[in-house]
Design an enzyme around this catalytic site. Sequence first.
Site, PDB file in Angstrom:
ATOM      1  N   TYR A  26     -34.227  -2.351 -12.317  1.00  0.00           N
ATOM      2  CA  TYR A  26     -35.370  -1.454 -12.499  1.00  0.00           C
ATOM      3  C   TYR A  26     -34.994  -0.299 -13.427  1.00  0.00           C
ATOM      4  CZ  TYR A  26     -39.169  -2.951  -9.381  1.00  0.00           C
ATOM      5  OH  TYR A  26     -40.241  -3.595  -8.822  1.00  0.00           O
ATOM      6  N   ASP A  35     -35.897  -2.459   1.174  1.00  0.00           N
ATOM      7  CA  ASP A  35     -35.902  -3.801   1.754  1.00  0.00           C
ATOM      8  C   ASP A  35     -35.528  -4.845   0.699  1.00  0.00           C
ATOM      9  OD1 ASP A  35     -38.322  -3.205   0.416  1.00  0.00           O
ATOM     10  OD2 ASP A  35     -39.485  -4.585   1.669  1.00  0.00           O
ATOM     11  N   ARG A  36     -36.074  -4.697  -0.498  1.00  0.00           N
ATOM     12  CA  ARG A  36     -35.752  -5.626  -1.575  1.00  0.00           C
ATOM     13  C   ARG A  36     -34.296  -5.456  -2.013  1.00  0.00           C
ATOM     14  NH1 ARG A  36     -40.224  -4.420  -5.847  1.00  0.00           N
ATOM     15  NH2 ARG A  36     -39.206  -6.092  -7.019  1.00  0.00           N
TER      16      ARG A  36
END
Length: 146
Positions: A26, A35-36
């Site tokens: 990102y 969570d990812r």
Amino acid sequence: ALARRFGLAPRVARSAAAAPGLRNGYLDPGQLGSDRWLALRAVTTTDAGAACVASLGTACTIDLVAAGGAHLGGLIVPGLALMGAALRGGTGDLARLAAADPPAAGPGDPASPPLVARATGAAMAAGAQWALAALVTHHAGALRRD
């Protein structure tokens, strides 16, 4: 309270720019949900190969990791319930027609939706399931080809 009750100090997971064996893809690493990030860390800890990581819940996410741990980025789409709600709330007659379906025309086994359905509610449910399955299949296949 957790430390007092169980004698363990809680650790809060946050996305980072990098971790052992993984580089966050990102542009702003903090935008990737924890969570990812944890799912990506688990995959890169257990397997050095490329991976397509899918999480199917209220929102569905797909993240791709190249061999060597480079997170390539991801996708976020509505989950099954949100897709159904969007169709029921944003279209003319689908909610009414789905509500009038006979009980046997429900979504059936989510693990194996019918190829096509013969009632509105079943068609909406199967369409959402196939949309998510196609998205995961496509991205996993694209990762294998690269």
